[in-house]
Design a protein around this motif. Structure first.
Motif, mmCIF file in Angstrom:
data_model
loop_
_atom_site.group_PDB
_atom_site.id
_atom_site.type_symbol
_atom_site.label_atom_id
_atom_site.label_comp_id
_atom_site.label_asym_id
_atom_site.label_seq_id
_atom_site.Cartn_x
_atom_site.Cartn_y
_atom_site.Cartn_z
ATOM 1 N N LEU A 47 0.820 -1.211 0.000
ATOM 2 C CA LEU A 47 0.000 0.000 0.000
ATOM 3 C C LEU A 47 0.856 1.266 0.000
ATOM 4 O O LEU A 47 0.327 2.374 0.109
ATOM 5 N N GLY A 48 2.159 1.104 -0.111
ATOM 6 C CA GLY A 48 3.033 2.251 -0.298
ATOM 7 C C GLY A 48 3.775 2.735 0.933
ATOM 8 O O GLY A 48 4.442 3.765 0.875
ATOM 9 N N HIS A 49 3.700 2.011 2.037
ATOM 10 C CA HIS A 49 4.370 2.422 3.266
ATOM 11 C C HIS A 49 5.762 1.797 3.378
ATOM 12 O O HIS A 49 6.004 0.710 2.850
ATOM 13 N N ARG A 50 6.635 2.477 4.088
ATOM 14 C CA ARG A 50 7.921 1.880 4.465
ATOM 15 C C ARG A 50 7.682 1.000 5.680
ATOM 16 O O ARG A 50 7.152 1.476 6.699
ATOM 17 N N VAL A 51 8.079 -0.252 5.592
ATOM 18 C CA VAL A 51 7.782 -1.225 6.643
ATOM 19 C C VAL A 51 9.050 -1.978 7.026
ATOM 20 O O VAL A 51 9.774 -2.483 6.154
ATOM 21 N N ARG A 52 9.294 -2.068 8.318
ATOM 22 C CA ARG A 52 10.391 -2.881 8.837
ATOM 23 C C ARG A 52 9.804 -4.009 9.674
ATOM 24 O O ARG A 52 8.952 -3.779 10.542
ATOM 25 N N MET A 103 -2.560 -6.538 -3.848
ATOM 26 C CA MET A 103 -2.838 -5.430 -2.938
ATOM 27 C C MET A 103 -2.070 -4.186 -3.382
ATOM 28 O O MET A 103 -0.863 -4.224 -3.613
ATOM 29 N N SER A 104 -2.786 -3.073 -3.517
ATOM 30 C CA SER A 104 -2.184 -1.794 -3.899
ATOM 31 C C SER A 104 -3.193 -0.702 -3.588
ATOM 32 O O SER A 104 -4.370 -0.986 -3.311
ATOM 33 N N GLN A 105 -2.769 0.544 -3.666
ATOM 34 C CA GLN A 105 -3.712 1.636 -3.448
ATOM 35 C C GLN A 105 -4.785 1.649 -4.531
ATOM 36 O O GLN A 105 -5.945 1.952 -4.260
ATOM 37 N N ALA A 106 -4.421 1.303 -5.763
ATOM 38 C CA ALA A 106 -5.403 1.273 -6.843
ATOM 39 C C ALA A 106 -6.432 0.166 -6.620
ATOM 40 O O ALA A 106 -7.641 0.381 -6.783
#
Length: 315
Positions: free
Chosen positions: A52-57, A296-299
């Motif tokens: 979804l476009g976030h930076r994730v650790r 899965m994506s924002q679109a």
């Protein structure tokens, strides 16, 4: 979107799912097929949030084995920053489930002993303290020990960072019991909510009262195919799930709901709109054979959101 990292800590293991081909025959041999993929509540959510476009650790214990390699490859494919604690002489945890033809769970076995080695001492390490302080949001699941979750909540509060939880199962949700007041949200189903509260409300509107009384100020309760309810300190909202013509597999649906909700909430949405985004994300997942849908994506989320009814404020 925030440029700061979402820090995810908890389950990242291998899922083995056997899907029954015909009508389920309890106590008998059932024709079907096995499917193996990386899974875990925290890891499913981490991959969804990354897509979804976030930076994730991601921080999670892992064994030095082929199953650990499966998890590492899945993290790389989803764009998740993977920073595990690796125990070379241990096996990576696993989850083995039997799924009915229609996608519903029959029974599952969780081999999760390695997660006990994610101790509070890990949270006290300088690198982890710095990661917590730098995070935009922390998401943890109940695969981890109760004392570790409590240490995470204390560290998050000390750093002024919101922390949310995924309940995982009725057997594990009690691990959050001592840090409920520190959670910004807890994502659970009705069975898990009953375990926390000892209550069994006649309708969805009863859950916010019961969970607030237990010490939780905000959360989300899923109710199978019925409406999903979200609440905070003063309000509660209900969203009915849309009709899903092709059900792939319910595995990971709750994790994706948490992902969609948190993504919208971090962007400034109120709990009604955040819940609609969560339901839309869950819709994408249950249409997929995977626990963390590759599409899965924002679109894709925007398209699924158009099918989700408006939120109904119930309190």
């Amino acid at each position: 979107m925030t440029d700061r990292t979402i820090l995810v800590m908890g389950g990242a293991h291998v899922d083995r799912r056997g899907r029954i081909a015909g009508e389920t025959a309890p106590g008998a041999s059932n024709p079907g097929a096995w499917f193996v993929e990386a899974g875990g509540g925290a890891f499913n959510a981490a991959r969804n949030l990354s897509r979804l476009g976030h930076r994730v650790r991601l921080v999670s214990p892992r064994g030095g084995d082929a199953d650990g390699d499966i998890v590492a490859a899945a993290a790389a494919a989803a764009g998740v920053e993977d920073t595990p604690f690796i125990f070379l002489d241990r096996a990576t945890p696993s989850y083995t489930a039997i799924i009915e033809r229609d996608g519903n769970l029959v029974i599952a076995l969780a081999d999760m002993e390695l997660y006990r080695l994610f101790s509070p001492r890990r949270i006290q390490q300088r690198a982890m303290r710095e990661a917590i302080a730098a995070a935009a949001v922390i998401l943890a699941d109940a695969n981890l020990p109760a004392e570790t979750l409590a240490a995470m909540c204390d560290a998050a509060q000390g750093a002024g960072v919101p922390i949310a939880g995924i309940a995982i199962s009725p057997a594990k949700v009690g691990r959050f019991q001592n840090c409920l007041p520190a959670l910004s949200f807890l994502f659970m189903n009705e069975a898990e909510a009953r375990t926390l509260t000892g209550a069994d409300p006649e309708n969805a509107a009863g859950w916010p009262l019961a969970l607030r009384a237990a010490g939780l100020s905000a959360g989300v309760v899923t109710r199978g195919g019925k409406g999903v309810i979200a609440f905070d300190e003063t309000r509660a909202v209900l969203v009915a799930p849309p009709e899903i013509p092709a059900l792939g597999d319910v595995t990971g649906a709750g994790d994706s709901l948490a992902s969609g909700f948190l993504s919208a909430w971090m962007g400034g949405a109120d709990i009604g709109q955040a819940l609609r985004h969560g339901v839309a994300a869950a819709t994408i997942t249950v249409r997929s054979p995977l626990a963390a849908a590759e599409e899965m994506s924002q679109a894709a989320l925007a398209a699924a959101l158009s099918l989700v009814p408006e939120a109904e404020w119930v309190a």
